[in-house]
Structures are given as C-alpha cells and as structure tokens.
Write an enzyme that holds these catalytic residues in place. Structure first.
Site, mmCIF file in Angstrom:
data_model
loop_
_atom_site.group_PDB
_atom_site.id
_atom_site.type_symbol
_atom_site.label_atom_id
_atom_site.label_comp_id
_atom_site.label_asym_id
_atom_site.label_seq_id
_atom_site.Cartn_x
_atom_site.Cartn_y
_atom_site.Cartn_z
ATOM 1 C CG HIS A 26 2.418 -3.468 22.584
ATOM 2 N ND1 HIS A 26 3.551 -4.231 22.721
ATOM 3 C CD2 HIS A 26 2.034 -3.121 23.836
ATOM 4 C CE1 HIS A 26 3.826 -4.375 24.008
ATOM 5 N NE2 HIS A 26 2.927 -3.711 24.703
ATOM 6 C CD GLU A 53 1.495 0.723 24.759
ATOM 7 O OE1 GLU A 53 2.361 0.180 24.059
ATOM 8 O OE2 GLU A 53 1.369 0.488 25.966
ATOM 9 C CG ASP A 55 4.985 1.536 27.316
ATOM 10 O OD1 ASP A 55 3.769 1.494 27.547
ATOM 11 O OD2 ASP A 55 5.625 0.584 26.828
ATOM 12 C CG HIS A 68 8.420 -1.467 28.274
ATOM 13 N ND1 HIS A 68 8.967 -2.327 29.193
ATOM 14 C CD2 HIS A 68 7.105 -1.762 28.205
ATOM 15 C CE1 HIS A 68 8.009 -3.139 29.644
ATOM 16 N NE2 HIS A 68 6.872 -2.816 29.061
ATOM 17 C CD GLU A 162 1.878 0.855 30.652
ATOM 18 O OE1 GLU A 162 1.969 0.314 29.526
ATOM 19 O OE2 GLU A 162 2.171 0.270 31.718
HETATM 20 O O1 G3P Z 1 0.155 -1.388 27.857
HETATM 21 C C1 G3P Z 1 -0.385 -2.620 27.524
HETATM 22 C C2 G3P Z 1 0.716 -3.527 27.665
HETATM 23 O O2 G3P Z 1 1.688 -2.950 26.850
HETATM 24 C C3 G3P Z 1 1.243 -3.587 29.049
HETATM 25 O O3 G3P Z 1 2.401 -4.181 29.006
HETATM 26 O O4 G3P Z 1 4.691 -4.116 29.604
HETATM 27 O O5 G3P Z 1 4.107 -3.972 27.229
HETATM 28 O O6 G3P Z 1 3.736 -2.039 28.718
HETATM 29 P P1 G3P Z 1 3.801 -3.527 28.611
HETATM 30 CA CA CA Z 2 2.465 -0.461 27.528
#
Ligand code: G3P
Ligand code: CA
Length: 335
Positions: A26, A53, A55, A68, A162
């Site tokens: 993450h 991951e 963003d 993010h 994401e």
């Molecule tokens: O993408 C999964 C989770 O990360 C969603 O929350 O706010 O950390 O992007 P966030």
């Molecule tokens: Ca995320």
C-alpha cells in the site's frame, strides 16, 4: 494406492497455494519509507510483495504521477519552496474545499524539483530521516521499476494503480483513464491474466474503464453510508457487472468499535465471493494506533502491535488479498 493419495495431497497443496492471499504494498512499503516513492516501492518488492500500489493523479502537462491526492503539501516540501508560493490556492475537490498546492498546476519538470516527506511523522518518526531524499515518481517510472525487478528476481511483480479524483480530473480536461490504459498497453499489460488490478472508489469511473480494457477492475468501498447499499449481497452482485473484485475498508469485514473492540465478522466476504468477486481489504498497518485493542502491544500509539495476527485473522476469513503498509510483515504472516 500410495500414488493416488500422494497425487491428492499434491492437488490439495496446489489448491492451497493458489488460495493464498496476495500482498499488495500500500503506497509501497509506506510503513518504512515516505509513501509513493521509488524507494518505498523498491523496499516492498525486496520484502516480497506481490503487487505495488501507486495512487495516480495528473500533472499540468498530462503526465500520470504517484500521489495519494492532488494536493501535495502533506507529502512534499512544496510549502517551503518560495518559487511556488504563488501557486497556493483553494479548490473544491469532490465537494470539499481544499487549500494548498495541486499537481495539475505544476508541470512534471516542476514537480520533479520537489522532494517527498513522511506523511505521518508523529506515528512514523523513523521515516523522517528520508525526508528530502526522494522525487515524486511518474507512473511510467513505477512500471519500469516493477519490470526491471521482475527480470532481476525472476518473479512477477504486479501493479495495482488507483485513479484518484477521476471525475475532478475529467472536469478540468486532464482525464486519467485514456493515458493510464495507453501506458499500461505500451508496457504489455492488456489482458485479464496480466498482473494488474485498476482500482477506484467511483463506480462510474470503473464502468467507463470496463469499456476500455480487459484488465481486472476493483471497486473500492469505504465503511460509510455512501457505500452501505453497495456492500450488501445485492449491491455486490451489481458490482460484479463491471468489476472483478472489491477493495473494502477492513471494518466492513471485521467491525471495530470506537474503543477498539473487535466485533463478529460480517457476511461481506461470503457475499462478495457468491457474487464472483475477489476481496482485497485495506489497510493493514503495524502501529498500535491502527490495530484493534486486543492486537496492540504496549500503550504507545506508534508502537508495533501484532499486525501478523490481524492479517492471519482476515486470511482465515477467506480474503483474497491484503493492502498493507508493511508488506514484509504481511508476507511473513501469510507464508
Ligand atoms: O486503495 C486501497 C486503499 O488504499 C484506499 O484507500 O485512501 O489509501 O487510497 P487510500
Ligand atoms: Ca489507494
């Protein structure tokens, strides 16, 4: 007879092996490095994460970068940079007024002069020593890192991008979707079997992406009234019309009260699986602050609790993957 039994045992072992939840790093190994930096992703790969991951948001000149949110004062040194002082502004993003500096007001060349900072310095003081060291990476640089490390290590390293604020970026003429799909395609990612999941909180965004790619899609869900209907058995069946899986807040699977008491698991995993959806909850973090009371160790919010126990609990409940800021702990807990 022995051969038949041995064969059955191997089949059972193979089935168990494929059923093992994937570890999604993450924002990289963000428990140990400033989030969304190549150093954070590289450490996650080193620790054995299956997917990294990023963003994604957009620059003024249309380049996808890993952050993010598009407001970058919490995770970079932009507020100390006098040459960018005049770029501070207030915008309404997804219905909320936000003041700061926004990626869409900077070219990539300008963003590259900034340096990343730890988002949670009070909870993660050890990470502050990395402040000022790392650039904001482009998505292309993240892909290149994954592919270089794949070759070096001889194992697949997946990408789990994401789309952040997709409706907003469409509204300002900097849509994320087409550049994202084009870039993935250019690097060889285009089929459902390829090691990519694209995630979004916005159902409309995923429906649009469904018409653009065969890559797997994940519907993210917060534990909030806005997603309550979607999180029901019927709602999940609706999600299956356009997505391959769901990424729920972990409290949609194991509720936790305000004082940290764990409740009984919900039917979420069962209902999602019945709809044919994979389940990848978030976010598994090592600090006591983020853990249920019975998994904390000591009284310091920043102290490391028993994250492995929390991850094993969710694995036992049948989840197919976990988003973790501490992929090393997750890998060890699951293997
Ligand atoms: O993408 C999964 C989770 O990360 C969603 O929350 O706010 O950390 O992007 P966030
Ligand atoms: Ca995320």
């Amino acid at each position: 007879m022995f051969r038949i039994l041995a064969g059955c045992a191997l089949m059972v072992m193979a089935a168990s092996a494929t059923a093992q939840p994937i570890v999604i790093a993450h924002r990289g190994a963000s428990g140990e490095r400033p989030e969304h930096t190549l150093a954070s992703y590289a450490l996650a790969i080193e620790q054995g994460a299956d997917f990294i991951e990023p963003d994604l948001v957009m620059t003024k000149d249309g380049v996808l970068v890993a952050r993010h949110e598009n407001e970058i004062s919490e995770t970079t040194d932009v507020s100390d940079r006098r040459e960018f002082a005049a770029r501070k502004t207030t915008k309404t993003i997804d219905g909320k007024a936000i003041t700061g500096w926004f990626t869409e007001d900077f070219t990539l060349a300008e963003l590259k002069t900034l340096r990343a900072r730890e988002r949670l310095p009070l909870l993660r003081p050890n990470n502050r020593k990395f402040d000022g060291q790392f650039e904001i990476p482009t998505f292309e640089e993240v892909i290149a890192l994954a592919q270089t490390e794949e070759k070096r290590r001889g194992r697949r390293i997946g990408l789990y991008p994401e789309t952040k604020h997709p409706s907003y970026f469409q509204s300002i003429g900097l849509a994320l979707e087409a550049p994202l799909i084009a870039l993935l395609d250019r690097y060889g990612y285009r089929e459902a079997a390829d090691p990519v999941f694209i995630q979004s909180f916005e159902a409309a965004n995923l429906r649009q992406l469904r018409g653009m790619t065969k890559l797997r899609l994940i519907q993210l869900m917060e534990d909030s009234a806005a997603y309550a209907e979607m999180a029901t058995a019927k709602g999940l069946q609706g999600v299956a019309a356009y997505a391959d899986g769901v990424g729920p807040a972990k409290s949609l699977i194991v509720p936790v009260s305000r004082i940290g008491r764990r409740g009984a698991p919900t039917r979420f995993v069962e209902d999602a699986h019945a709809a044919g959806l994979e389940v990848h909850p978030w976010t598994f973090r090592a600090e006591n602050y983020f853990l249920p009371a019975d998994m904390r160790k000591g009284i310091s919010p920043r102290g490391a609790g028993d994250l492995a126990a929390e991850i094993r609990l969710f694995a036992d409940l049948g989840v197919d993957g976990v988003f973790s800021d501490n992929p090393g702990v997750a890998v060890a807990a699951l293997r």
